[in-house]
Design a protein around this motif. Sequence first.
Motif, PDB file in Angstrom:
ATOM      1  N   ALA A  58      -5.137  -3.326  16.122  1.00  7.94           N
ATOM      2  CA  ALA A  58      -4.208  -4.301  16.700  1.00  7.94           C
ATOM      3  C   ALA A  58      -3.982  -5.468  15.748  1.00  7.94           C
ATOM      4  N   THR A  59      -5.038  -5.948  15.136  1.00  5.45           N
ATOM      5  CA  THR A  59      -4.911  -7.061  14.182  1.00  5.45           C
ATOM      6  C   THR A  59      -4.066  -6.652  12.988  1.00  5.45           C
ATOM      7  N   PHE A  60      -4.285  -5.447  12.472  1.00  5.56           N
ATOM      8  CA  PHE A  60      -3.517  -4.961  11.319  1.00  5.56           C
ATOM      9  C   PHE A  60      -2.039  -4.822  11.665  1.00  5.56           C
ATOM     10  N   VAL A  61      -1.743  -4.216  12.813  1.00  6.67           N
ATOM     11  CA  VAL A  61      -0.344  -4.002  13.211  1.00  6.67           C
ATOM     12  C   VAL A  61       0.359  -5.333  13.456  1.00  6.67           C
ATOM     13  N   ASN A  62      -0.354  -6.295  14.033  1.00  2.00           N
ATOM     14  CA  ASN A  62       0.251  -7.592  14.333  1.00  2.00           C
ATOM     15  C   ASN A  62       0.408  -8.487  13.104  1.00  2.00           C
ATOM     16  N   SER A  63      -0.376  -8.220  12.068  1.00  2.00           N
ATOM     17  CA  SER A  63      -0.328  -9.089  10.886  1.00  2.00           C
ATOM     18  C   SER A  63       0.657  -8.625   9.827  1.00  2.00           C
ATOM     19  N   VAL A  64       1.155  -7.405   9.933  1.00  2.00           N
ATOM     20  CA  VAL A  64       2.115  -6.891   8.943  1.00  2.00           C
ATOM     21  C   VAL A  64       3.280  -6.233   9.664  1.00  2.00           C
ATOM     22  N   ASP A  65       4.396  -6.130   8.956  1.00  2.00           N
ATOM     23  CA  ASP A  65       5.567  -5.416   9.482  1.00  2.00           C
ATOM     24  C   ASP A  65       5.423  -3.945   9.084  1.00  2.00           C
ATOM     25  N   LEU A  66       4.613  -3.206   9.856  1.00  2.00           N
ATOM     26  CA  LEU A  66       4.222  -1.859   9.462  1.00  2.00           C
ATOM     27  C   LEU A  66       5.405  -0.891   9.307  1.00  2.00           C
ATOM     28  N   PRO A  67       6.371  -0.841  10.237  1.00  2.00           N
ATOM     29  CA  PRO A  67       7.488   0.099  10.047  1.00  2.00           C
ATOM     30  C   PRO A  67       8.255  -0.154   8.746  1.00  2.00           C
ATOM     31  N   ARG A  68       8.519  -1.420   8.426  1.00  2.00           N
ATOM     32  CA  ARG A  68       9.245  -1.739   7.203  1.00  2.00           C
ATOM     33  C   ARG A  68       8.436  -1.389   5.961  1.00  2.00           C
ATOM     34  N   ILE A  69       7.147  -1.679   6.006  1.00  2.00           N
ATOM     35  CA  ILE A  69       6.287  -1.395   4.855  1.00  2.00           C
ATOM     36  C   ILE A  69       6.163   0.111   4.626  1.00  2.00           C
ATOM     37  N   LEU A  70       6.011   0.873   5.710  1.00  2.00           N
ATOM     38  CA  LEU A  70       5.935   2.323   5.579  1.00  2.00           C
ATOM     39  C   LEU A  70       7.244   2.890   5.042  1.00  2.00           C
ATOM     40  N   PHE A  71       8.362   2.352   5.513  1.00  2.00           N
ATOM     41  CA  PHE A  71       9.657   2.811   5.006  1.00  2.00           C
ATOM     42  C   PHE A  71       9.768   2.551   3.503  1.00  2.00           C
ATOM     43  N   ASN A  72       9.387   1.355   3.071  1.00  2.00           N
ATOM     44  CA  ASN A  72       9.443   1.029   1.640  1.00  2.00           C
ATOM     45  C   ASN A  72       8.601   2.011   0.832  1.00  2.00           C
ATOM     46  N   SER A  73       7.389   2.251   1.294  1.00  2.00           N
ATOM     47  CA  SER A  73       6.475   3.124   0.555  1.00  2.00           C
ATOM     48  C   SER A  73       6.987   4.554   0.506  1.00  2.00           C
ATOM     49  N   PHE A  74       7.412   5.073   1.661  1.00  2.00           N
ATOM     50  CA  PHE A  74       7.894   6.461   1.697  1.00  2.00           C
ATOM     51  C   PHE A  74       9.199   6.622   0.923  1.00  2.00           C
ATOM     52  N   PHE A  75      10.067   5.628   0.988  1.00  2.00           N
ATOM     53  CA  PHE A  75      11.338   5.723   0.265  1.00  2.00           C
ATOM     54  C   PHE A  75      11.092   5.735  -1.238  1.00  2.00           C
ATOM     55  N   ILE A  76      10.280   4.798  -1.712  1.00  2.00           N
ATOM     56  CA  ILE A  76      10.004   4.711  -3.150  1.00  2.00           C
ATOM     57  C   ILE A  76       9.277   5.964  -3.634  1.00  2.00           C
ATOM     58  N   ALA A  77       8.236   6.377  -2.889  1.00  2.00           N
ATOM     59  CA  ALA A  77       7.471   7.556  -3.312  1.00  2.00           C
ATOM     60  C   ALA A  77       8.290   8.830  -3.189  1.00  2.00           C
ATOM     61  N   GLY A  78       9.057   8.964  -2.102  1.00  2.00           N
ATOM     62  CA  GLY A  78       9.833  10.186  -1.882  1.00  2.00           C
ATOM     63  C   GLY A  78      10.975  10.345  -2.865  1.00  2.00           C
ATOM     64  N   VAL A  79      11.809   9.310  -2.978  1.00  2.00           N
ATOM     65  CA  VAL A  79      12.940   9.384  -3.898  1.00  2.00           C
ATOM     66  C   VAL A  79      12.454   9.475  -5.343  1.00  2.00           C
ATOM     67  N   GLY A  80      11.431   8.700  -5.674  1.00  2.00           N
ATOM     68  CA  GLY A  80      10.882   8.754  -7.027  1.00  2.00           C
ATOM     69  C   GLY A  80      10.323  10.124  -7.365  1.00  2.00           C
ATOM     70  N   THR A  81       9.669  10.768  -6.402  1.00  2.00           N
ATOM     71  CA  THR A  81       9.112  12.102  -6.639  1.00  2.00           C
ATOM     72  C   THR A  81      10.207  13.130  -6.858  1.00  2.00           C
ATOM     73  N   ILE A  82      11.221  13.125  -5.995  1.00  2.00           N
ATOM     74  CA  ILE A  82      12.322  14.092  -6.127  1.00  2.00           C
ATOM     75  C   ILE A  82      13.050  13.907  -7.456  1.00  2.00           C
ATOM     76  N   ALA A  83      13.359  12.662  -7.794  1.00  2.00           N
ATOM     77  CA  ALA A  83      14.068  12.395  -9.049  1.00  2.00           C
ATOM     78  C   ALA A  83      13.228  12.808 -10.253  1.00  2.00           C
ATOM     79  N   THR A  84      11.941  12.514 -10.217  1.00  2.00           N
ATOM     80  CA  THR A  84      11.066  12.870 -11.331  1.00  2.00           C
ATOM     81  C   THR A  84      10.960  14.377 -11.500  1.00  2.00           C
ATOM     82  N   LEU A  85      10.828  15.100 -10.398  1.00  2.00           N
ATOM     83  CA  LEU A  85      10.722  16.557 -10.479  1.00  2.00           C
ATOM     84  C   LEU A  85      11.990  17.168 -11.071  1.00  2.00           C
ATOM     85  N   ILE A  86      13.138  16.668 -10.665  1.00  2.00           N
ATOM     86  CA  ILE A  86      14.398  17.216 -11.180  1.00  2.00           C
ATOM     87  C   ILE A  86      14.536  16.931 -12.672  1.00  2.00           C
TER      88      ILE A  86
END
Length: 272
Positions: A58-86
């Motif tokens: 509860a403290t972790f979820v309330n202290s950070v914007d978890l959905p936005r942070i997860l989106f940033n991480s998955f977007f950067i890692a996902g797009v970066g991985t696909i582009a790098t593989l190609i």
Amino acid sequence: MSNPLALLSRTATYALLTLAAFISVFPFFWMLVGATNSSNDIIRGKATPGTALFDNIATFVNSVDLPRILFNSFFIAGVGTIATLIVASLAGYGFEMFRSKAREKVFGVMILGLSIPFAALMIPLFVMMASFKMINTYQAIILPTVASIFIIFYFRQATKAFPTELRDAAKVDGLKEWQIFFFIYMPVMRSTYAAATIIVFMANWNNYLWPLIVLQTNDMKTLTLVVAGLTSAYTPDFGVVMVGSITATLPTLIIFFLLQRRFVEGMLGAVK
């Protein structure tokens, strides 16, 4: 009757392997147990499960914007991985399949780039991104990782095992080079792609130094930066830090276990 020396050697081997396994697994055990304890219990070295798990979550979820942070991480890692593989697979395929006098010289110069530490590239790279007005953007994180020299080298080495007869037969059937690459090479080399996916995704997901420099607002930060920021407080709550560490670890574990069999085949150079 068994040989005493062989029995002693086997016992010593298993003992060393057990010790190595314990050393490898203990940080994960400590992270999981720490997430259930309060910060004071962790500081005291308590190594048994506690009752503070839901409070820490509860403290972790309330202290950070978890959905936005997860989106940033998955977007950067996902797009970066696909582009790098190609990009890397195209480069590796080209270096191996197309012969020229300058090919090995160009490849050798590129391999020399592996000897350049990233610390020597940070300032010119930052100046370049600033001149393109890309500071605090996803592009600033993704673009420098796309042309990975190591992954290009990995794909070229793996392509040596690609049956050239398939390429020759496809050319006889009238396929163009891009069709050979996408419809023949990629399916045949799927184990290599799986292994490279794990390597690249983990590198992008865990990337810390360059995002720390380029991402300057909280809404753009990745999960790695946020978890590291939890430890920078004057009195960090280690239980919350453990919860954040588990959250940051789960995606890479899931990717690895999903592609584990292909990863082993790819690292062994299997081509099917």
